[in-house]
Design a protein around this motif. Sequence first.
Motif, PDB file in Angstrom:
ATOM      1  N   ILE A 199      89.604  31.580  16.368  1.00 36.72           N
ATOM      2  CA  ILE A 199      89.746  31.889  17.956  1.00 36.72           C
ATOM      3  C   ILE A 199      89.636  30.811  18.683  1.00 36.72           C
ATOM      4  N   LYS A 200      90.783  30.298  19.180  1.00 35.95           N
ATOM      5  CA  LYS A 200      90.780  29.108  20.135  1.00 35.95           C
ATOM      6  C   LYS A 200      90.201  29.679  21.552  1.00 35.95           C
ATOM      7  N   PRO A 201      89.359  28.780  22.300  1.00 37.11           N
ATOM      8  CA  PRO A 201      88.723  29.005  23.603  1.00 37.11           C
ATOM      9  C   PRO A 201      89.971  28.938  24.618  1.00 37.11           C
ATOM     10  N   GLN A 202      89.660  29.910  25.545  1.00 38.64           N
ATOM     11  CA  GLN A 202      90.693  30.446  26.358  1.00 38.64           C
ATOM     12  C   GLN A 202      90.653  29.456  27.620  1.00 38.64           C
ATOM     13  N   GLN A 203      91.611  29.233  28.165  1.00 34.64           N
ATOM     14  CA  GLN A 203      91.865  28.315  29.418  1.00 34.64           C
ATOM     15  C   GLN A 203      90.644  28.914  30.485  1.00 34.64           C
ATOM     16  N   TYR A 204      89.961  28.067  31.048  1.00 35.58           N
ATOM     17  CA  TYR A 204      88.737  28.335  31.844  1.00 35.58           C
ATOM     18  C   TYR A 204      88.639  27.164  33.152  1.00 35.58           C
ATOM     19  N   GLY A 205      89.263  28.089  34.090  1.00 35.93           N
ATOM     20  CA  GLY A 205      89.262  27.052  35.297  1.00 35.93           C
ATOM     21  C   GLY A 205      88.332  27.670  36.592  1.00 35.93           C
ATOM     22  N   THR A 206      88.493  27.078  37.708  1.00 38.22           N
ATOM     23  CA  THR A 206      87.765  27.623  38.731  1.00 38.22           C
ATOM     24  C   THR A 206      87.760  29.099  39.237  1.00 38.22           C
ATOM     25  N   LEU A 207      89.265  29.534  39.052  1.00 38.34           N
ATOM     26  CA  LEU A 207      89.298  31.112  39.360  1.00 38.34           C
ATOM     27  C   LEU A 207      88.752  31.826  38.159  1.00 38.34           C
ATOM     28  N   HIS A 208      88.557  31.429  37.158  1.00 41.71           N
ATOM     29  CA  HIS A 208      88.194  31.997  35.737  1.00 41.71           C
ATOM     30  C   HIS A 208      86.672  32.158  35.904  1.00 41.71           C
ATOM     31  N   ALA A 209      86.002  30.959  36.267  1.00 40.05           N
ATOM     32  CA  ALA A 209      84.686  31.099  36.517  1.00 40.05           C
ATOM     33  C   ALA A 209      84.035  31.999  37.661  1.00 40.05           C
ATOM     34  N   ALA A 210      84.941  32.189  38.847  1.00 41.57           N
ATOM     35  CA  ALA A 210      84.545  33.033  39.836  1.00 41.57           C
ATOM     36  C   ALA A 210      84.653  34.439  39.410  1.00 41.57           C
ATOM     37  N   ASN A 211      85.816  34.664  38.733  1.00 42.50           N
ATOM     38  CA  ASN A 211      86.026  36.055  38.093  1.00 42.50           C
ATOM     39  C   ASN A 211      84.959  36.482  37.323  1.00 42.50           C
ATOM     40  N   GLU A 212      84.574  35.641  36.567  1.00 44.03           N
ATOM     41  CA  GLU A 212      83.179  35.892  35.530  1.00 44.03           C
ATOM     42  C   GLU A 212      82.173  36.257  36.024  1.00 44.03           C
ATOM     43  N   ILE A 213      81.793  35.685  37.154  1.00 42.93           N
ATOM     44  CA  ILE A 213      80.614  35.599  38.008  1.00 42.93           C
ATOM     45  C   ILE A 213      80.867  37.012  38.548  1.00 42.93           C
ATOM     46  N   TYR A 214      81.741  37.095  39.271  1.00 43.98           N
ATOM     47  CA  TYR A 214      81.881  38.607  40.134  1.00 43.98           C
ATOM     48  C   TYR A 214      81.866  39.807  39.389  1.00 43.98           C
ATOM     49  N   SER A 215      82.326  39.760  37.825  1.00 43.56           N
ATOM     50  CA  SER A 215      82.361  40.680  37.069  1.00 43.56           C
ATOM     51  C   SER A 215      80.860  41.115  36.574  1.00 43.56           C
ATOM     52  N   GLU A 216      80.074  40.073  36.430  1.00 41.71           N
ATOM     53  CA  GLU A 216      78.753  40.282  35.883  1.00 41.71           C
ATOM     54  C   GLU A 216      77.763  40.749  37.145  1.00 41.71           C
ATOM     55  N   ALA A 217      77.931  40.195  38.388  1.00 39.83           N
ATOM     56  CA  ALA A 217      77.016  40.467  39.023  1.00 39.83           C
ATOM     57  C   ALA A 217      77.489  40.750  40.476  1.00 39.83           C
ATOM     58  N   GLY A 218      78.761  40.679  40.763  1.00 35.79           N
ATOM     59  CA  GLY A 218      79.372  41.196  42.288  1.00 35.79           C
ATOM     60  C   GLY A 218      79.079  40.003  43.016  1.00 35.79           C
ATOM     61  N   ILE A 219      79.095  40.244  44.305  1.00 34.77           N
ATOM     62  CA  ILE A 219      79.042  39.023  45.398  1.00 34.77           C
ATOM     63  C   ILE A 219      77.689  38.245  45.328  1.00 34.77           C
ATOM     64  N   VAL A 220      76.852  39.042  44.966  1.00 36.30           N
ATOM     65  CA  VAL A 220      75.354  38.552  44.906  1.00 36.30           C
ATOM     66  C   VAL A 220      75.226  37.584  43.723  1.00 36.30           C
ATOM     67  N   GLY A 221      76.068  37.501  42.686  1.00 36.24           N
ATOM     68  CA  GLY A 221      76.075  36.401  41.782  1.00 36.24           C
ATOM     69  C   GLY A 221      76.151  35.271  42.064  1.00 36.24           C
ATOM     70  N   PHE A 222      77.128  35.062  43.228  1.00 31.76           N
ATOM     71  CA  PHE A 222      77.557  33.613  43.824  1.00 31.76           C
ATOM     72  C   PHE A 222      76.045  33.133  44.459  1.00 31.76           C
ATOM     73  N   TRP A 223      75.178  33.837  44.694  1.00 36.47           N
ATOM     74  CA  TRP A 223      74.088  33.257  45.257  1.00 36.47           C
ATOM     75  C   TRP A 223      72.835  33.291  44.311  1.00 36.47           C
ATOM     76  N   LYS A 224      73.067  33.015  43.040  1.00 36.59           N
ATOM     77  CA  LYS A 224      72.167  33.083  41.959  1.00 36.59           C
ATOM     78  C   LYS A 224      71.513  31.764  42.316  1.00 36.59           C
ATOM     79  N   GLY A 225      70.134  31.682  41.972  1.00 35.12           N
ATOM     80  CA  GLY A 225      69.329  30.335  42.110  1.00 35.12           C
ATOM     81  C   GLY A 225      69.310  29.964  43.689  1.00 35.12           C
TER      82      GLY A 225
END
Length: 358
Positions: A187-213
């Motif tokens: 299995i090859k790593p999928q492309q992972y850019g800024t939007l991918h990271a943002a979508n991953e964070i949002y899918s895990e915790a919603g808007i609140v996820g962007f204020w982790k830490g």
Amino acid sequence: MSESNAMANGLAGAGGGIIAQIITYPLQTVNTRQQTERTLKGNKLGLPHSPNSLLQILQVIKSEGWGGLYSGLKPSLLGTAASQGIYYYFYQVFKNKAVAIAAARKVIGHGDGTVGMFGWLVVAAIAGSLNVLFTNPIWVIVTRMQTRTQAERKIMEGKKEALRREASESSSTDSTLQGKLAELESIKPQQYGTLHAANEIYSEAGIVGFWKGVIPSLIMVCNPSIQFMIYESSLKHLKAKRAAKNQGNRNVPAFEVFLLGALAKLGATVSTYPLLVVKSRLQAKQEIGGSSLLRYSGTFDAILKIIRYEGLPGFYKGMSTKIVQSVFAASVLFMVKEELVKAFMALADKSNKLLLKS
């Protein structure tokens, strides 16, 4: 004039921050990976100890190429420009107010007309808090991109371990297991850019996820507060000393500003590093922890688990790398910022003179 001064400091801070960030980014990437690596006390899981910074840089280049050292650079540059611009703008605004208040107090017979250490601490804390609240989402994305390789490795290790358990509990042959393992490896790593990271964070915790830490980040406001308290007090002393020796000339050479920035950042970094480790671990993907014992639900959970399962050394992982990176970055930032402020103010003065003539 005070408004143009604040704007000049904001622009100069952004410019200096970008230059410092580009130069020191590989060290920052390695440092984030060191901070988020979890190891139980006594290395009970048999996990390898993290190599030193230079070896880790070479390993990243070998396995991921030069791009691995610059994962998340684009959002990081945006974050640096925003952070430095916001911070220095508000710092100068509140600094001007503090100076005006000190001058007004002197008129009525209170104080000597200068801002004391506590005043600088409050000014830096207010500017830092506003900066954290505005820019935390950017740094969550950057941390995800910098630690993506670690997360993928841990997820892959988890899948392999699950396959081995399944094989031991069933009648699966070695060839079947090897085939499934080979399929995982292919299995090859999928492309992972800024939007991918943002979508991953949002899918895990919603808007609140962007204020982790954000809680340790807000507490860490004391880092630049300590830094600027040391810097402003030392700079004020140097300017007064030079004015006495050079008939009123208060300009401090760039190299001396460089050294002052290094000293200020060193003191601030050593005293607040544990909070930085907690922040990075909260912002990274929790699969990096592997074991559920090393995954965190919040700030206090992270602090308690680090103390319980890793001990005090867990709070200082990668500190030597951070000291080198942050001290050098701060020194470059201060030096470039002061020179840019001089250039901006000189241009502003020239523009004002031309307007007056016309």
